[in-house]
Scaffold this motif. Sequence first.
Motif, short mmCIF file in Angstrom:
data_model
loop_
_atom_site.label_atom_id
_atom_site.label_comp_id
_atom_site.label_asym_id
_atom_site.label_seq_id
_atom_site.Cartn_x
_atom_site.Cartn_y
_atom_site.Cartn_z
N THR A 278 0.83 -1.21 0.00
CA THR A 278 0.00 0.00 0.00
C THR A 278 0.86 1.25 0.00
O THR A 278 0.59 2.21 -0.75
CB THR A 278 -0.92 0.01 1.24
N SER A 279 1.91 1.26 0.83
CA SER A 279 2.79 2.43 0.89
C SER A 279 3.48 2.66 -0.44
O SER A 279 3.60 3.80 -0.91
CB SER A 279 3.83 2.24 2.01
N ARG A 280 3.93 1.58 -1.07
CA ARG A 280 4.61 1.71 -2.37
C ARG A 280 3.67 2.33 -3.40
O ARG A 280 4.06 3.22 -4.16
CB ARG A 280 5.11 0.35 -2.84
N VAL A 281 2.44 1.86 -3.42
CA VAL A 281 1.46 2.37 -4.40
C VAL A 281 1.19 3.86 -4.16
O VAL A 281 1.14 4.66 -5.10
CB VAL A 281 0.14 1.57 -4.31
N LEU A 282 1.02 4.24 -2.88
CA LEU A 282 0.73 5.64 -2.56
C LEU A 282 1.91 6.55 -2.88
O LEU A 282 1.72 7.67 -3.40
CB LEU A 282 0.36 5.76 -1.07
N ILE A 283 3.11 6.09 -2.59
CA ILE A 283 4.30 6.91 -2.87
C ILE A 283 4.47 7.11 -4.37
O ILE A 283 4.70 8.23 -4.86
CB ILE A 283 5.56 6.26 -2.26
N ILE A 284 4.34 6.02 -5.13
CA ILE A 284 4.47 6.12 -6.59
C ILE A 284 3.35 7.00 -7.16
O ILE A 284 3.58 7.85 -8.03
CB ILE A 284 4.44 4.71 -7.23
N GLY A 285 2.13 6.81 -6.65
CA GLY A 285 1.00 7.61 -7.11
C GLY A 285 1.20 9.09 -6.83
O GLY A 285 0.85 9.96 -7.65
N TYR A 286 1.81 9.40 -5.68
CA TYR A 286 2.08 10.79 -5.31
C TYR A 286 3.01 11.46 -6.33
O TYR A 286 2.72 12.57 -6.82
CB TYR A 286 2.71 10.81 -3.92
N PHE A 287 4.10 10.78 -6.68
CA PHE A 287 5.05 11.39 -7.62
C PHE A 287 4.50 11.41 -9.05
O PHE A 287 4.83 12.31 -9.83
CB PHE A 287 6.39 10.65 -7.56
N ILE A 288 3.66 10.46 -9.38
CA ILE A 288 3.01 10.50 -10.71
C ILE A 288 2.07 11.71 -10.79
O ILE A 288 2.05 12.43 -11.79
CB ILE A 288 2.23 9.19 -10.97
N PHE B 18 -1.44 12.23 0.05
CA PHE B 18 -1.03 10.87 -0.33
C PHE B 18 0.06 10.38 0.62
O PHE B 18 0.00 9.26 1.13
CB PHE B 18 -0.52 10.86 -1.77
N LEU B 19 1.08 11.23 0.84
CA LEU B 19 2.16 10.81 1.74
C LEU B 19 1.70 10.84 3.20
O LEU B 19 2.23 10.10 4.03
CB LEU B 19 3.38 11.73 1.56
N ALA B 20 0.70 11.67 3.50
CA ALA B 20 0.17 11.70 4.87
C ALA B 20 -0.42 10.34 5.24
O ALA B 20 -0.25 9.86 6.37
CB ALA B 20 -0.89 12.79 5.00
N VAL B 21 -1.11 9.72 4.29
CA VAL B 21 -1.67 8.38 4.53
C VAL B 21 -0.55 7.38 4.80
O VAL B 21 -0.66 6.51 5.69
CB VAL B 21 -2.52 7.93 3.32
N VAL B 22 0.56 7.51 4.05
CA VAL B 22 1.70 6.62 4.25
C VAL B 22 2.28 6.81 5.65
O VAL B 22 2.58 5.83 6.36
CB VAL B 22 2.79 6.88 3.19
N ILE B 23 2.44 8.08 6.06
CA ILE B 23 3.02 8.38 7.38
C ILE B 23 2.14 7.81 8.50
O ILE B 23 2.62 7.15 9.43
CB ILE B 23 3.18 9.90 7.58
#
Length: 280
Positions: A17-27, A74-79
Amino acid sequence: MLRLLTIEYHKLKHSKTSRVLIIGYFILLSAIALLASIKFNLFGAEFRLADQGIFNFPYIWHFNTYVAAILKFFLAVVIVSMTANEYSNRTLKQNLIDGLSKKEFILSKFLTVVVFSAVSTIFVAVLSLILGFAFSDFTEASIVFSDMEYLLAFFIKLVAFFSFCLFLGILIKRSAFALGFLLMWYFFEGVVQLVCLFFQEKYDMEGLRSNVTQFLPLESMSNLIEQPITRLNVVQSAANQIQADVLSDYTVYFHEIAIVSLWIFIFIYASLALLKKRDL
């Protein structure tokens, strides 16, 4: 420090999930560039955002950092997830058994927050330079490298917001509830603004709302980068035609950075104090 970052890297690496959110953020950050090339057809006339001056130096620093800051959720959800999962997956307890101190645990999370913020800032800076040199009407060095304080404000804003999310993850221990609390805090600050506005108008206390709310955590972060839309020539021209005053104060002030920096310290210190208090 490198050891702590390595530990966090391996945790994120194994979280799909974190990988998807991080990649989605930069996209999505990169999608700002797509706005430049898209042509809209409005009433038979072609319209392109880049032609409206949004990528002109130095305005681009203001515009891109403001838009990019919206995507920070997006990164807030990861944090929040990576912090709350430490409880649900019992990795926090395992880390402490393996010899990691509670101070090192919070430091590892804070370093991750700083790295996320720094990488985001560098990404936005490089993207802005590419777009600016591709579409800006002004490419002189003195113009290109002016208004760079918006990058500093963007970095501080991200560190503060992610530190708040880190604190909520430690405090509530459930990612969904922590994000719900974050949303409630937005409403709370909105209510405070309305109350201050009410007293300001009723008792003719000019500046009461801004003087009070500038110290609230989310409002102080928001004050770092004011909306850039009314700086556009096309907006100012339209406002002049209807004799409306749309100009704001767009300056990044030192005292605003100081207030947000104080909140960063409070969030991290409170996270450590909470962790020390708990029997794990």
